[in-house]
Design a protein around this motif. Structure first.
Motif, PDB file in Angstrom:
ATOM      1  N   LEU A   1       0.827  -1.208   0.000  1.00  0.00           N
ATOM      2  CA  LEU A   1       0.000   0.000   0.000  1.00  0.00           C
ATOM      3  C   LEU A   1       0.859   1.255   0.000  1.00  0.00           C
ATOM      4  O   LEU A   1       0.595   2.203  -0.753  1.00  0.00           O
ATOM      5  CB  LEU A   1      -0.947  -0.007   1.202  1.00  0.00           C
ATOM      6  CG  LEU A   1      -2.224  -0.838   1.031  1.00  0.00           C
ATOM      7  CD1 LEU A   1      -2.939  -1.018   2.358  1.00  0.00           C
ATOM      8  CD2 LEU A   1      -3.159  -0.213   0.002  1.00  0.00           C
ATOM      9  N   ALA A   2       1.894   1.287   0.823  1.00  0.00           N
ATOM     10  CA  ALA A   2       2.745   2.482   0.896  1.00  0.00           C
ATOM     11  C   ALA A   2       3.389   2.787  -0.444  1.00  0.00           C
ATOM     12  O   ALA A   2       3.537   3.956  -0.819  1.00  0.00           O
ATOM     13  CB  ALA A   2       3.820   2.299   1.966  1.00  0.00           C
ATOM     14  N   PHE A   3       3.760   1.754  -1.190  1.00  0.00           N
ATOM     15  CA  PHE A   3       4.435   1.950  -2.469  1.00  0.00           C
ATOM     16  C   PHE A   3       3.483   1.845  -3.664  1.00  0.00           C
ATOM     17  O   PHE A   3       3.914   1.654  -4.791  1.00  0.00           O
ATOM     18  CB  PHE A   3       5.583   0.954  -2.616  1.00  0.00           C
ATOM     19  CG  PHE A   3       6.794   1.293  -1.775  1.00  0.00           C
ATOM     20  CD1 PHE A   3       7.028   2.592  -1.352  1.00  0.00           C
ATOM     21  CD2 PHE A   3       7.698   0.311  -1.416  1.00  0.00           C
ATOM     22  CE1 PHE A   3       8.143   2.916  -0.583  1.00  0.00           C
ATOM     23  CE2 PHE A   3       8.823   0.618  -0.649  1.00  0.00           C
ATOM     24  CZ  PHE A   3       9.041   1.927  -0.230  1.00  0.00           C
TER      25      PHE A   3
ATOM     26  N   LEU B   1      10.736   2.909  -7.800  1.00  0.00           N
ATOM     27  CA  LEU B   1       9.917   3.483  -6.738  1.00  0.00           C
ATOM     28  C   LEU B   1      10.307   4.928  -6.466  1.00  0.00           C
ATOM     29  O   LEU B   1      11.483   5.272  -6.395  1.00  0.00           O
ATOM     30  CB  LEU B   1      10.068   2.673  -5.452  1.00  0.00           C
ATOM     31  CG  LEU B   1       9.560   1.225  -5.497  1.00  0.00           C
ATOM     32  CD1 LEU B   1       9.930   0.507  -4.211  1.00  0.00           C
ATOM     33  CD2 LEU B   1       8.059   1.188  -5.722  1.00  0.00           C
ATOM     34  N   ALA B   2       9.298   5.776  -6.275  1.00  0.00           N
ATOM     35  CA  ALA B   2       9.538   7.186  -5.972  1.00  0.00           C
ATOM     36  C   ALA B   2      10.381   7.346  -4.720  1.00  0.00           C
ATOM     37  O   ALA B   2      11.246   8.226  -4.638  1.00  0.00           O
ATOM     38  CB  ALA B   2       8.205   7.917  -5.811  1.00  0.00           C
TER      39      ALA B   2
ATOM     40  N   MET C   1      13.944   9.318  -4.683  1.00  0.00           N
ATOM     41  CA  MET C   1      14.167  10.477  -3.821  1.00  0.00           C
ATOM     42  C   MET C   1      15.550  10.415  -3.193  1.00  0.00           C
ATOM     43  O   MET C   1      16.313  11.402  -3.203  1.00  0.00           O
ATOM     44  CB  MET C   1      13.088  10.517  -2.741  1.00  0.00           C
ATOM     45  CG  MET C   1      13.302  11.566  -1.656  1.00  0.00           C
ATOM     46  SD  MET C   1      11.918  11.593  -0.474  1.00  0.00           S
ATOM     47  CE  MET C   1      12.344  10.234   0.599  1.00  0.00           C
ATOM     48  N   HIS C   2      15.914   9.257  -2.650  1.00  0.00           N
ATOM     49  CA  HIS C   2      17.194   9.147  -1.952  1.00  0.00           C
ATOM     50  C   HIS C   2      18.374   9.080  -2.918  1.00  0.00           C
ATOM     51  O   HIS C   2      19.452   9.616  -2.637  1.00  0.00           O
ATOM     52  CB  HIS C   2      17.168   7.944  -1.012  1.00  0.00           C
ATOM     53  CG  HIS C   2      16.207   8.120   0.129  1.00  0.00           C
ATOM     54  ND1 HIS C   2      14.909   7.653   0.080  1.00  0.00           N
ATOM     55  CD2 HIS C   2      16.342   8.754   1.319  1.00  0.00           C
ATOM     56  CE1 HIS C   2      14.298   7.971   1.206  1.00  0.00           C
ATOM     57  NE2 HIS C   2      15.137   8.641   1.977  1.00  0.00           N
ATOM     58  N   LEU C   3      18.171   8.443  -4.061  1.00  0.00           N
ATOM     59  CA  LEU C   3      19.236   8.436  -5.065  1.00  0.00           C
ATOM     60  C   LEU C   3      19.497   9.842  -5.589  1.00  0.00           C
ATOM     61  O   LEU C   3      20.652  10.197  -5.881  1.00  0.00           O
ATOM     62  CB  LEU C   3      18.868   7.499  -6.215  1.00  0.00           C
ATOM     63  CG  LEU C   3      18.798   6.007  -5.884  1.00  0.00           C
ATOM     64  CD1 LEU C   3      18.380   5.214  -7.116  1.00  0.00           C
ATOM     65  CD2 LEU C   3      20.117   5.482  -5.334  1.00  0.00           C
ATOM     66  N   MET C   4      18.453  10.645  -5.701  1.00  0.00           N
ATOM     67  CA  MET C   4      18.637  12.016  -6.172  1.00  0.00           C
ATOM     68  C   MET C   4      19.357  12.858  -5.123  1.00  0.00           C
ATOM     69  O   MET C   4      20.161  13.729  -5.475  1.00  0.00           O
ATOM     70  CB  MET C   4      17.287  12.639  -6.513  1.00  0.00           C
ATOM     71  CG  MET C   4      17.400  13.889  -7.354  1.00  0.00           C
ATOM     72  SD  MET C   4      18.144  13.526  -8.971  1.00  0.00           S
ATOM     73  CE  MET C   4      17.916  15.085  -9.813  1.00  0.00           C
ATOM     74  N   MET C   5      19.102  12.608  -3.851  1.00  0.00           N
ATOM     75  CA  MET C   5      19.853  13.297  -2.803  1.00  0.00           C
ATOM     76  C   MET C   5      21.348  13.034  -2.969  1.00  0.00           C
ATOM     77  O   MET C   5      22.172  13.953  -2.878  1.00  0.00           O
ATOM     78  CB  MET C   5      19.400  12.820  -1.418  1.00  0.00           C
ATOM     79  CG  MET C   5      18.030  13.284  -0.993  1.00  0.00           C
ATOM     80  SD  MET C   5      17.611  12.574   0.626  1.00  0.00           S
ATOM     81  CE  MET C   5      15.925  13.163   0.810  1.00  0.00           C
ATOM     82  N   ILE C   6      21.680  11.769  -3.206  1.00  0.00           N
ATOM     83  CA  ILE C   6      23.087  11.402  -3.368  1.00  0.00           C
ATOM     84  C   ILE C   6      23.681  12.099  -4.588  1.00  0.00           C
ATOM     85  O   ILE C   6      24.775  12.693  -4.526  1.00  0.00           O
ATOM     86  CB  ILE C   6      23.233   9.874  -3.490  1.00  0.00           C
ATOM     87  CG1 ILE C   6      22.770   9.181  -2.208  1.00  0.00           C
ATOM     88  CG2 ILE C   6      24.674   9.493  -3.817  1.00  0.00           C
ATOM     89  CD1 ILE C   6      22.614   7.679  -2.339  1.00  0.00           C
TER      90      ILE C   6
ATOM     91  N   ARG D   1       2.258  10.238  -1.460  1.00  0.00           N
ATOM     92  CA  ARG D   1       2.329   9.337  -2.608  1.00  0.00           C
ATOM     93  C   ARG D   1       3.736   8.761  -2.816  1.00  0.00           C
ATOM     94  O   ARG D   1       3.907   7.787  -3.546  1.00  0.00           O
ATOM     95  CB  ARG D   1       1.853  10.050  -3.873  1.00  0.00           C
ATOM     96  CG  ARG D   1       0.398  10.508  -3.783  1.00  0.00           C
ATOM     97  CD  ARG D   1      -0.099  11.083  -5.086  1.00  0.00           C
ATOM     98  NE  ARG D   1      -0.166  10.040  -6.120  1.00  0.00           N
ATOM     99  CZ  ARG D   1      -0.585  10.273  -7.357  1.00  0.00           C
ATOM    100  NH1 ARG D   1      -0.949  11.496  -7.721  1.00  0.00           N
ATOM    101  NH2 ARG D   1      -0.619   9.289  -8.236  1.00  0.00           N
ATOM    102  N   ILE D   2       4.730   9.345  -2.158  1.00  0.00           N
ATOM    103  CA  ILE D   2       6.096   8.831  -2.269  1.00  0.00           C
ATOM    104  C   ILE D   2       6.221   7.471  -1.587  1.00  0.00           C
ATOM    105  O   ILE D   2       7.024   6.634  -1.986  1.00  0.00           O
ATOM    106  CB  ILE D   2       7.089   9.818  -1.614  1.00  0.00           C
ATOM    107  CG1 ILE D   2       7.036  11.169  -2.316  1.00  0.00           C
ATOM    108  CG2 ILE D   2       8.506   9.264  -1.618  1.00  0.00           C
ATOM    109  CD1 ILE D   2       7.757  12.252  -1.536  1.00  0.00           C
ATOM    110  N   GLY D   3       5.428   7.242  -0.554  1.00  0.00           N
ATOM    111  CA  GLY D   3       5.574   6.037   0.259  1.00  0.00           C
ATOM    112  C   GLY D   3       6.459   6.301   1.454  1.00  0.00           C
ATOM    113  O   GLY D   3       6.809   7.448   1.762  1.00  0.00           O
TER     114      GLY D   3
END
Length: 437
Positions: free
Chosen positions: A134-136, A311-312, A316-321, A384-386
């Motif tokens: 559900l979260a994803f 997955l969003a 998100m975390h890969l883009m932070m890196i 919606r990101i999860g």
């Protein structure tokens, strides 16, 4: 016939294998070390025990051991076709969809299965939690959906320690923090060696602003939880959030260097990625120092493990890196891929994803106005990101700081006032003073 702890028949003639399976499932549901050993013992005692293979495949999948997961779940599928009840066949079929990454099919399969066998805890677990189906799913209402699912089946489980830890957390994430905490505390009282319940309690304390209580809980409990436990690092990550709230950047950094460094952490890769990247981002966002090479270490950890992410939450975390390391090729590549998938209608989380990724890049480049402009139209879609609310809040933090630094003080005050009304926070009070101008 042997049964699992919830009274469901098990297709094994070995009482010892069934006992090992029950032990392994309880340890897995509690996120406690030893589940793998118990399930492998069950398989050794009965090599044709399909559900033991299926549960072992689930652990492989959690640790992103894709080939091993696919091979093991195939073994379970082959065995269950020869020896298995209708419930066991449906159980394995649903896990196949989940392990193969077919989430849009796995979720309805899960719900159909639960309509007939609501006490099948391994399947009930799939849609629950911050990383569940559900979260994803990309749904904006996934927190409420998890609460409703637990409400629907609460009578089937009664005072079950595992179910109550999930029900309590679902209530907390859906906004009923006091009731969520009360249900989770009942769960924890029934089984103290339950990392999932401790984690759910920490979320309830986070939402209530009870960070001193959260610290006390972790300090009192974690000595009995081995570092190999799935949630060991993430539970300490919660302590780092508390330190940041108090303005103790050194304390938060100590959690990173002592526990979360990728070469030290034995957590599932998704936990390691999200805990490390988000904590370093939070430190950097408030102009606190991070260790030399820390971002490069996280990038080296993530690179071979998340090459095919969809997955969003992962993006998100890969883009932070990529933004923090100024990896121009990765920045352009990630954005291009996401924008292409959005154009093709292939993003369950929708338009928030490209906006969020562009905003993170702009923030790292200190282009505060651009960051705020990207997030303003989608900030209400963060669910919606999860992930959990505590995990998603890093994007809201980024937005608030961008608003303050770009001079949009009235809007920053508006966002902070709404957040302080929902959850008391010393950090937000400090930021509110900055936004006062």
């Amino acid at each position: 016939m042997e049964e699992d702890r919830y009274g469901l028949p098990l297709s094994t003639s070995s009482a010892e294998a069934a006992a090992a399976y029950r032990e392994g499932i309880d340890l897995l549901l509690a996120f406690w070390p030893g589940a793998t050993d118990a399930l492998e013992r069950a398989i050794m005692l009965d090599p044709d025990f399909a559900l033991a293979h299926a549960a072992r495949a689930r652990i492989h999948a959690i640790y992103m051991q894709r080939e091993a997961a696919l091979q093991t779940i195939k073994r379970a599928r082959d065995l269950i076709a020869k020896r298995g009840t209708e419930r066991e066949q449906s159980h394995v079929a649903t896990l196949v969809l989940t392990i193969e990454g077919r989430g849009t099919e796995a979720l309805p399969s899960t719900l159909t299965h639960l309509a007939s066998w609501p006490r099948d805890a391994m399947i009930m677990a799939l849609p629950l939690g911050a990383f569940g189906l559900l979260a994803f799913s990309g749904r904006a209402d996934h927190d409420a959906a998890r609460r409703d699912l637990c409400d629907r089946f609460a009578a089937d489980y009664g005072e079950d320690w595992w179910f109550m830890s999930n029900h309590g957390w679902a209530l907390t994430e859906a906004g009923d923090v006091s009731q969520g905490r009360a249900v989770t505390e009942r769960s924890f009282a029934l089984r103290r060696r339950n990392a999932y319940a401790v984690h759910a309690l920490l979320h309830a304390m986070f939402e209530a602003g009870a960070l001193d209580q959260a610290d006390a809980l972790v300090n009192d409990w974690i000595g009995d939880y081995d570092r190999t436990g799935m949630l060991h690092g993430h539970i300490c990550w919660h302590q780092a959030l508390g330190a940041l709230d108090r303005g103790d950047a050194a304390g938060a950094l100590k959690v990173y260097t002592d526990v979360l460094v990728p070469t030290m952490d034995t957590a599932p890769p998704l936990n390691t990625l999200s805990d490390c990247a988000s904590l370093l981002w939070r430190l950097m966002a408030e102009n606190n120092p991070v260790p030399d090479g820390a971002w490069a270490d996280v990038a080296s950890y993530a690179s071979p493990r998340f090459t095919g992410s969809t997955l969003a939450f992962i993006e998100m975390h890969l883009m932070m890196i990529a933004a923090a390391t100024n990896d121009t090729a990765a920045l352009k590549g990630r954005l291009a891929a996401i924008e292409r998938r959005q154009a093709e209608g292939m993003l369950p989380a929708g338009r928030i994803v490209p906006h969020m990724l562009r905003a993170l890049r702009a923030f790292a480049e200190e282009n505060w106005r651009s960051c705020a402009r990207e997030l303003t139209p989608v900030i209400g879609d963060l669910a919606r990101i999860g992930g959990s609310h505590a995990q998603r809040e890093v994007i809201e933090d980024t937005y608030i700081l961008a608003l303050i630094r770009s001079g949009s003080l009235a809007k920053a005050r508006e966002v902070l006032d709404a957040r302080l009304h929902r959850r008391p926070s010393a950090r937000d009070s400090r930021w509110r003073a900055l936004a006062a101008g």
